[in-house]
Enzyme design. Sequence first.
Site, mmCIF file in Angstrom:
data_model
loop_
_atom_site.group_PDB
_atom_site.id
_atom_site.type_symbol
_atom_site.label_atom_id
_atom_site.label_comp_id
_atom_site.label_asym_id
_atom_site.label_seq_id
_atom_site.Cartn_x
_atom_site.Cartn_y
_atom_site.Cartn_z
ATOM 1 N N TYR A 1 9.412 -11.391 -6.241
ATOM 2 C CA TYR A 1 8.211 -12.229 -6.131
ATOM 3 C C TYR A 1 8.410 -13.418 -5.198
ATOM 4 O O TYR A 1 7.447 -14.092 -4.833
ATOM 5 C CB TYR A 1 7.792 -12.770 -7.504
ATOM 6 C CG TYR A 1 7.532 -11.734 -8.569
ATOM 7 C CD1 TYR A 1 7.465 -10.373 -8.280
ATOM 8 C CD2 TYR A 1 7.363 -12.126 -9.891
ATOM 9 C CE1 TYR A 1 7.242 -9.437 -9.274
ATOM 10 C CE2 TYR A 1 7.129 -11.193 -10.892
ATOM 11 C CZ TYR A 1 7.071 -9.851 -10.584
ATOM 12 O OH TYR A 1 6.854 -8.936 -11.575
ATOM 13 N N HIS B 1 14.695 -4.324 -12.317
ATOM 14 C CA HIS B 1 13.274 -4.229 -11.982
ATOM 15 C C HIS B 1 12.732 -2.793 -12.048
ATOM 16 O O HIS B 1 11.550 -2.586 -12.337
ATOM 17 C CB HIS B 1 13.035 -4.801 -10.578
ATOM 18 C CG HIS B 1 11.666 -5.346 -10.377
ATOM 19 N ND1 HIS B 1 11.413 -6.477 -9.644
ATOM 20 C CD2 HIS B 1 10.462 -4.929 -10.805
ATOM 21 C CE1 HIS B 1 10.115 -6.729 -9.639
ATOM 22 N NE2 HIS B 1 9.510 -5.800 -10.339
#
Length: 293
Positions: free
Chosen positions: A51, A116
């Site tokens: 991000y 992730h």
Amino acid sequence: MAIATHLTLNSGYQIPTIALGVYQTPPEETEKIVLAALEAGYRHIDSAQYYHNEEDVAKAIAKWIAEDPAHNKREDIFYTTKIYDQDHGYEKTKKAVEISLERAKDIDYIDLLLLHSPQSDYERRHGSWLAFQEFVESGKVRSIGVSNYGVKHIKELLEYPDLKIKPAVNQVELHPWLTREDIVDYAAKHGIIIEAYSPLVRGQKMDDPTLVKIAEKYNKTPAQILINWSLSKGYIPLPKTSKVSRLASNLEATQFELSKEDVDILSALNENLHTCWDPTVYPLDNEKEAEKK
């Protein structure tokens, strides 16, 4: 169906049952929205290296603590981040986690660290988990888990010969149109809590007649109903918003109870709708070999 404010992870730590997700929140806007969220009552922030806003999240948390250190405590905040697939493998993961810890230096430690997705191979996933376990043992990371793992990926992890710490969380896309019963049931069997990302279906179903009818029944917004559905199912929803005005509204979704009947009605809407990627189907090494033959 009372809504819990916290759940207990298999690591023993308490995790707040609603989080602010900061996926696609620009770094220059992240500190502002996270600080506003903390002031509104959020105590759980979900970020990731991918991000590009970890440092901004940590700065916002540190700023909030500094505003009123007598009442605003670090131990009351739950900070999650994730290591992306390109950094799978023992050595690469160690370096990546050190980078995340450096970005979080203003808040001392990471509450929850996730892989992730499973998109690499057995050796690299295994090496990453070994590194994760070492960071827990060091005290720099409190709990570890996974994201976008299917049943076969979790099963692989649980069968590591040197497994010391089970994943505390599996974070996957979940909402009434994507209920993932196989993943949910397997996680429950092994004491793994489910976190639901994209709980608002990226706005794609806000005008669904069933959802609208239930929202009118409770005098709530469709978004509040969707968040409450996740909470009622025992998941931890991660609603994302870049608008300060929506923070309080999303948080208020914890303050009422859907009937079991209405939860079931919403769950029956399942149509396996993915609003983004689906790494839970990523093949294991033996499946890749079988495909070549």
